[in-house]
Design a protein around this motif. Sequence first.
Motif, PDB file in Angstrom:
ATOM      1  N   GLY A  79      50.231  31.723 -52.634  1.00  0.00           N
ATOM      2  CA  GLY A  79      50.739  33.100 -52.610  1.00  0.00           C
ATOM      3  C   GLY A  79      51.301  33.462 -51.251  1.00  0.00           C
ATOM      4  O   GLY A  79      51.888  32.604 -50.572  1.00  0.00           O
ATOM      5  N   ASP A  80      51.111  34.718 -50.837  1.00  0.00           N
ATOM      6  CA  ASP A  80      51.648  35.166 -49.547  1.00  0.00           C
ATOM      7  C   ASP A  80      51.068  34.358 -48.390  1.00  0.00           C
ATOM      8  O   ASP A  80      51.693  34.199 -47.346  1.00  0.00           O
ATOM      9  N   ARG A 114      39.877  41.433 -49.940  1.00  0.00           N
ATOM     10  CA  ARG A 114      39.997  42.135 -48.651  1.00  0.00           C
ATOM     11  C   ARG A 114      41.407  41.969 -48.076  1.00  0.00           C
ATOM     12  O   ARG A 114      41.976  42.908 -47.531  1.00  0.00           O
ATOM     13  N   LEU A 115      41.967  40.753 -48.208  1.00  0.00           N
ATOM     14  CA  LEU A 115      43.314  40.517 -47.674  1.00  0.00           C
ATOM     15  C   LEU A 115      44.374  41.303 -48.456  1.00  0.00           C
ATOM     16  O   LEU A 115      45.405  41.685 -47.902  1.00  0.00           O
ATOM     17  N   PHE A 116      44.083  41.551 -49.727  1.00  0.00           N
ATOM     18  CA  PHE A 116      44.995  42.351 -50.561  1.00  0.00           C
ATOM     19  C   PHE A 116      45.156  43.749 -49.953  1.00  0.00           C
ATOM     20  O   PHE A 116      46.226  44.344 -50.012  1.00  0.00           O
ATOM     21  N   GLU A 117      44.079  44.232 -49.350  1.00  0.00           N
ATOM     22  CA  GLU A 117      44.132  45.549 -48.683  1.00  0.00           C
ATOM     23  C   GLU A 117      45.067  45.520 -47.479  1.00  0.00           C
ATOM     24  O   GLU A 117      45.508  46.550 -46.998  1.00  0.00           O
ATOM     25  N   HIS A 118      45.346  44.303 -46.959  1.00  0.00           N
ATOM     26  CA  HIS A 118      46.321  44.149 -45.863  1.00  0.00           C
ATOM     27  C   HIS A 118      47.671  43.676 -46.412  1.00  0.00           C
ATOM     28  O   HIS A 118      48.474  43.091 -45.685  1.00  0.00           O
ATOM     29  N   ASN A 119      47.839  43.874 -47.744  1.00  0.00           N
ATOM     30  CA  ASN A 119      49.110  43.544 -48.421  1.00  0.00           C
ATOM     31  C   ASN A 119      49.429  42.056 -48.537  1.00  0.00           C
ATOM     32  O   ASN A 119      50.589  41.675 -48.605  1.00  0.00           O
ATOM     33  N   TYR A 120      48.417  41.224 -48.555  1.00  0.00           N
ATOM     34  CA  TYR A 120      48.632  39.805 -48.847  1.00  0.00           C
ATOM     35  C   TYR A 120      48.177  39.559 -50.288  1.00  0.00           C
ATOM     36  O   TYR A 120      47.022  39.836 -50.617  1.00  0.00           O
ATOM     37  N   ARG A 121      49.082  39.064 -51.117  1.00  0.00           N
ATOM     38  CA  ARG A 121      48.717  38.751 -52.499  1.00  0.00           C
ATOM     39  C   ARG A 121      48.547  37.247 -52.629  1.00  0.00           C
ATOM     40  O   ARG A 121      49.514  36.496 -52.456  1.00  0.00           O
ATOM     41  N   CYS A 122      47.333  36.821 -52.905  1.00  0.00           N
ATOM     42  CA  CYS A 122      47.064  35.376 -52.962  1.00  0.00           C
ATOM     43  C   CYS A 122      46.188  35.041 -54.168  1.00  0.00           C
ATOM     44  O   CYS A 122      45.515  35.907 -54.719  1.00  0.00           O
ATOM     45  N   GLN A 154      25.601  31.171 -38.721  1.00  0.00           N
ATOM     46  CA  GLN A 154      24.164  30.887 -38.636  1.00  0.00           C
ATOM     47  C   GLN A 154      23.402  31.723 -39.666  1.00  0.00           C
ATOM     48  O   GLN A 154      23.707  32.913 -39.842  1.00  0.00           O
ATOM     49  N   THR A 155      22.430  31.093 -40.315  1.00  0.00           N
ATOM     50  CA  THR A 155      21.517  31.828 -41.203  1.00  0.00           C
ATOM     51  C   THR A 155      20.100  31.327 -40.907  1.00  0.00           C
ATOM     52  O   THR A 155      19.932  30.348 -40.171  1.00  0.00           O
ATOM     53  N   ALA A 156      19.123  31.969 -41.535  1.00  0.00           N
ATOM     54  CA  ALA A 156      17.728  31.554 -41.320  1.00  0.00           C
ATOM     55  C   ALA A 156      17.441  30.178 -41.916  1.00  0.00           C
ATOM     56  O   ALA A 156      16.430  29.555 -41.590  1.00  0.00           O
ATOM     57  N   ILE A 157      18.309  29.686 -42.806  1.00  0.00           N
ATOM     58  CA  ILE A 157      18.037  28.380 -43.425  1.00  0.00           C
ATOM     59  C   ILE A 157      18.976  27.281 -42.903  1.00  0.00           C
ATOM     60  O   ILE A 157      18.938  26.154 -43.396  1.00  0.00           O
ATOM     61  N   GLY A 158      19.811  27.610 -41.928  1.00  0.00           N
ATOM     62  CA  GLY A 158      20.676  26.582 -41.341  1.00  0.00           C
ATOM     63  C   GLY A 158      22.015  27.128 -40.887  1.00  0.00           C
ATOM     64  O   GLY A 158      22.352  28.286 -41.155  1.00  0.00           O
ATOM     65  N   ASN A 159      22.750  26.273 -40.207  1.00  0.00           N
ATOM     66  CA  ASN A 159      24.085  26.637 -39.711  1.00  0.00           C
ATOM     67  C   ASN A 159      25.141  25.936 -40.558  1.00  0.00           C
ATOM     68  O   ASN A 159      24.934  24.819 -41.029  1.00  0.00           O
ATOM     69  N   PHE A 160      26.271  26.599 -40.725  1.00  0.00           N
ATOM     70  CA  PHE A 160      27.353  26.002 -41.499  1.00  0.00           C
ATOM     71  C   PHE A 160      28.704  26.469 -40.955  1.00  0.00           C
ATOM     72  O   PHE A 160      28.743  27.312 -40.062  1.00  0.00           O
ATOM     73  N   GLU A 161      29.777  25.891 -41.486  1.00  0.00           N
ATOM     74  CA  GLU A 161      31.113  26.213 -40.985  1.00  0.00           C
ATOM     75  C   GLU A 161      32.051  26.589 -42.125  1.00  0.00           C
ATOM     76  O   GLU A 161      31.956  26.023 -43.214  1.00  0.00           O
ATOM     77  N   VAL A 162      32.932  27.515 -41.835  1.00  0.00           N
ATOM     78  CA  VAL A 162      34.032  27.832 -42.747  1.00  0.00           C
ATOM     79  C   VAL A 162      35.319  27.572 -41.955  1.00  0.00           C
ATOM     80  O   VAL A 162      35.549  28.214 -40.926  1.00  0.00           O
ATOM     81  N   SER A 163      36.125  26.613 -42.413  1.00  0.00           N
ATOM     82  CA  SER A 163      37.390  26.304 -41.731  1.00  0.00           C
ATOM     83  C   SER A 163      38.543  26.918 -42.512  1.00  0.00           C
ATOM     84  O   SER A 163      38.590  26.835 -43.743  1.00  0.00           O
ATOM     85  N   ILE A 164      39.461  27.525 -41.780  1.00  0.00           N
ATOM     86  CA  ILE A 164      40.554  28.268 -42.421  1.00  0.00           C
ATOM     87  C   ILE A 164      41.884  27.727 -41.904  1.00  0.00           C
ATOM     88  O   ILE A 164      42.156  27.778 -40.699  1.00  0.00           O
ATOM     89  N   SER A 165      42.679  27.205 -42.829  1.00  0.00           N
ATOM     90  CA  SER A 165      44.010  26.709 -42.460  1.00  0.00           C
ATOM     91  C   SER A 165      45.018  27.378 -43.397  1.00  0.00           C
ATOM     92  O   SER A 165      45.244  26.925 -44.517  1.00  0.00           O
ATOM     93  N   LEU A 166      45.571  28.491 -42.969  1.00  0.00           N
ATOM     94  CA  LEU A 166      46.477  29.273 -43.822  1.00  0.00           C
ATOM     95  C   LEU A 166      47.758  29.587 -43.077  1.00  0.00           C
ATOM     96  O   LEU A 166      47.737  29.861 -41.876  1.00  0.00           O
ATOM     97  N   ARG A 167      48.865  29.546 -43.812  1.00  0.00           N
ATOM     98  CA  ARG A 167      50.118  29.971 -43.173  1.00  0.00           C
ATOM     99  C   ARG A 167      50.783  31.044 -44.021  1.00  0.00           C
ATOM    100  O   ARG A 167      50.590  31.095 -45.248  1.00  0.00           O
ATOM    101  N   THR A 168      51.592  31.857 -43.362  1.00  0.00           N
ATOM    102  CA  THR A 168      52.286  32.937 -44.064  1.00  0.00           C
ATOM    103  C   THR A 168      53.491  32.349 -44.782  1.00  0.00           C
ATOM    104  O   THR A 168      54.121  31.420 -44.293  1.00  0.00           O
ATOM    105  N   LYS A 169      53.788  32.910 -45.955  1.00  0.00           N
ATOM    106  CA  LYS A 169      54.901  32.439 -46.778  1.00  0.00           C
ATOM    107  C   LYS A 169      56.228  32.527 -46.025  1.00  0.00           C
ATOM    108  O   LYS A 169      56.480  33.507 -45.344  1.00  0.00           O
TER     109      LYS A 169
END
Lengths: 153, 142
Positions: free
Chosen positions: A50-51, A102-110, A138-153
């Motif tokens: 999408g966008d 949430r991104l839709f509120e910033h006018n990104y349609r995906c 970080q959480t009480a049961i461990g650490n984790f990662e969210v990787s974001i690779s996005l480009r604008t249309k």
Amino acid sequence: MKAEYINAFYLATQDVFKLMLDLETTRLGMRVTDELVPFREANVVIGVTGDLSGSLLYSFPKHMALEMVRIMAGMEMKELDAFVTSAMGEMANIISGNALTRLFEHNYRCDIVPPQVMIGTGQSLSMATPSAIVLQLQTAIGNFEVSISLRTK
Amino acid sequence: MMWKEKYRVGAELIDTQHKELFHRVSNFIQAVQSPQPWENKLEHVKETMAFMQDYVIIHFNDEERFQAEIGYPELERHKEIHARFRAGVQGYAKRAADEGFTEELIQEFGGRLMAWLIMHVAAEDQKIGQFLRSQQGGSHES
């Protein structure tokens, strides 16, 4: 990548962890990487179209993935079997869907492509951008990662 | 045990049906994850798949009727979410009928069903409870 992308994923992750697992999530840090490589045992990859287009990678240590599903199911999980990985995939799907709202509120349609679960580390994924942002959480049961690779249309 | 008191909406029929759904899904997961040979679990698995297909329709219809009765403003949006949930369950039932009730497929279904149910009841359905309490001036006790 703009801050609003990153924040949408951070807030969505926080929300879904609280709702589904009763866990607080805090940000440990953020870094930039030039390759998208799973560096934990339980990984979920979600495509975005999408966008904004590209990939998201949720990367959890095995013990944390098992504990997350134990909290949901109310019973011990021993292996990263199809039940556990399916629940993890769906949870990442829910977080991503929530972030896109949430991104839709910033006018990104995906839209999102169904999750793909990868067990193990090392296999490099194709990226939509020259670099990806890695959110270290970080959480009480461990650490984790969210990787974001996005480009604008 | 999957059910948590925080999942209560504050309407008796809805809460009773939610508890029943959680109870059934919980039993289903226990059966699917138990160390017995797959053949021994098959009957229970098939029974639960059939139950879920029927019960989600009954529950969603009852919940939508209740939402209409109280004038819930997000009814149409909620109906769409129910339709997607129903389609998800029916999609797995069809795959099981076409491909067979394999352990891999049913485990995958169990994981998704659990996450759908928790997220739906913990997030979307709680908004019904919030609306209900706002209509009752915050005096409603669940």
